[in-house]
Write a protein that holds these residues in place. Sequence first.
Motif, PDB file in Angstrom:
ATOM      1  N   LYS A   1      -1.957  -1.113  -1.669  1.00 31.25           N
ATOM      2  CA  LYS A   1      -2.467  -2.248  -0.900  1.00 31.25           C
ATOM      3  C   LYS A   1      -3.980  -2.373  -1.035  1.00 31.25           C
TER       4      LYS A   1
ATOM      5  N   TYR B   1      -6.027  -1.419  -3.455  1.00 29.36           N
ATOM      6  CA  TYR B   1      -6.514  -1.817  -4.782  1.00 29.36           C
ATOM      7  C   TYR B   1      -5.735  -2.992  -5.380  1.00 29.36           C
ATOM      8  N   ASN B   2      -4.722  -3.457  -4.629  1.00 33.22           N
ATOM      9  CA  ASN B   2      -3.905  -4.586  -5.090  1.00 33.22           C
ATOM     10  C   ASN B   2      -3.253  -4.283  -6.441  1.00 33.22           C
TER      11      ASN B   2
ATOM     12  N   THR C   1      -0.224  -4.092  -8.891  1.00 34.74           N
ATOM     13  CA  THR C   1       1.059  -4.789  -9.034  1.00 34.74           C
ATOM     14  C   THR C   1       1.864  -4.166 -10.174  1.00 34.74           C
TER      15      THR C   1
ATOM     16  N   SER D   1       5.003   1.398  -6.813  1.00 36.95           N
ATOM     17  CA  SER D   1       4.504   0.166  -7.439  1.00 36.95           C
ATOM     18  C   SER D   1       5.360  -0.301  -8.606  1.00 36.95           C
TER      19      SER D   1
END
Length: 436
Positions: A279, A281-282, A284, A364
């Motif tokens: 969350k 460092y975002n 994906t 992730s």
Amino acid sequence: MNKSELVVSRPSAYYFEDFLGNPLAYSNLFVLTHLGQLKQMEALIKSKNIKDNCLVVLYTFKNLIVPQIVHDQYSNFFDSVVFLEIPFGVNKLDFAKLRLVEQDYKSLISSISPENLYLNSFEGHYAILISIAKSRSIKSILVEEGTATYKLNLSKMTQDNEEDLNLKFLRSKFIETVGQTQLFKKLVKTYKYNKDLFRQSKRFITEVSKDERVQKKLIKTVGNEHLKASLQPYKDFDQAYASFPGLIKSGFGIEDVDYFLVHEVVNEKAVEGAEAVIKKYNITSRDMLFVSQRYHLDPVLYVKSVAAILNSMARSDQTIFIKLHPKESENTYNLFKRVEELSGGRFVLIEDTQFLIESVIKVSKIRCLVGIASTTLIYAPLISPATKSISIAYQLIELIQSKKNNHKGIKTIQEHIEILKIFNSTEFLEVVQLPS
């Protein structure tokens, strides 16, 4: 050693000497040295519901930080935890030190009387412990600890490459020591006392006696069956737990091997830590993650080369995340930080350290994991089938080999590549000419 430096304060924790004064018997004995092994064993205990457990933590007076960390973090999976000091340098063949260890291991086994002995290691003084356990019909169980467990699958590791203990060796040691004195060089015909000659003669005797070839010969000649076990990796385990059972069977010859992958055991704390990092460092699933390793390399050329390789690999919609080794140098950190600052968001340095990278991969489901020869490359596809593991080892070597002070690090990388190639989980990046 001042034992007060290692604070053993929890109710079930004991110094070895104190434990021997009031020993307790347990069904299962776990022996380890550091936090990574502790987490491996705790996951196994949780997964297999193993009860009636005693943990023994080996340590030396030179490093009290690691056993203290284990002391502070062990869980209630263990009914007792014993801290046993072993001689510093015992990982090298040394008859006197190994004999001391043997006596402590005999006392340990006698005091606990376990049915099962669980270990991550199988060489040197650990082989002595297993040999003692075997002689008393105690079941020995190997628990996988990363890629090092599989090095016996390399054919060259199973060979005894013992160098001959001959006159050439003695002559070489003599020239390095006594031969350096002025008295010897000038061949002065005198019996006058010479301090330098005495000092170098003493050094000659010490270096010859401490040489591993001499120690090996000594153990072979006068050592008992347990001491002799230290001369070779111990392979005769009764059972093993591993994520690659077939490789364990072929490397050790162990028939009873159960599948076990520590990262499949649910660890709520690790998952929470991973979610927080993702969350923050975002991160994906489409992104790329590079796991750095410490090698004896020029940091400027290393970072420059890694950045160039990753930049050439990544697609335009991918962010390249950098996870440094926990003991990375400040210089390397600063260089990667500079890469991040100049990249306009393409590179992101993960600065948090208190999390497991495997948990981040698992949660992730990141598309691409890149490394040199990291153990994480092997386990990532098992943890997250959607993740592709890629090694840039060959491309990196191509870019850094012109600098002489990188040769030591390159040799280590090449050795690690051979272990990595045992597994079929990693793709090796093809060497290409990168734009300058």
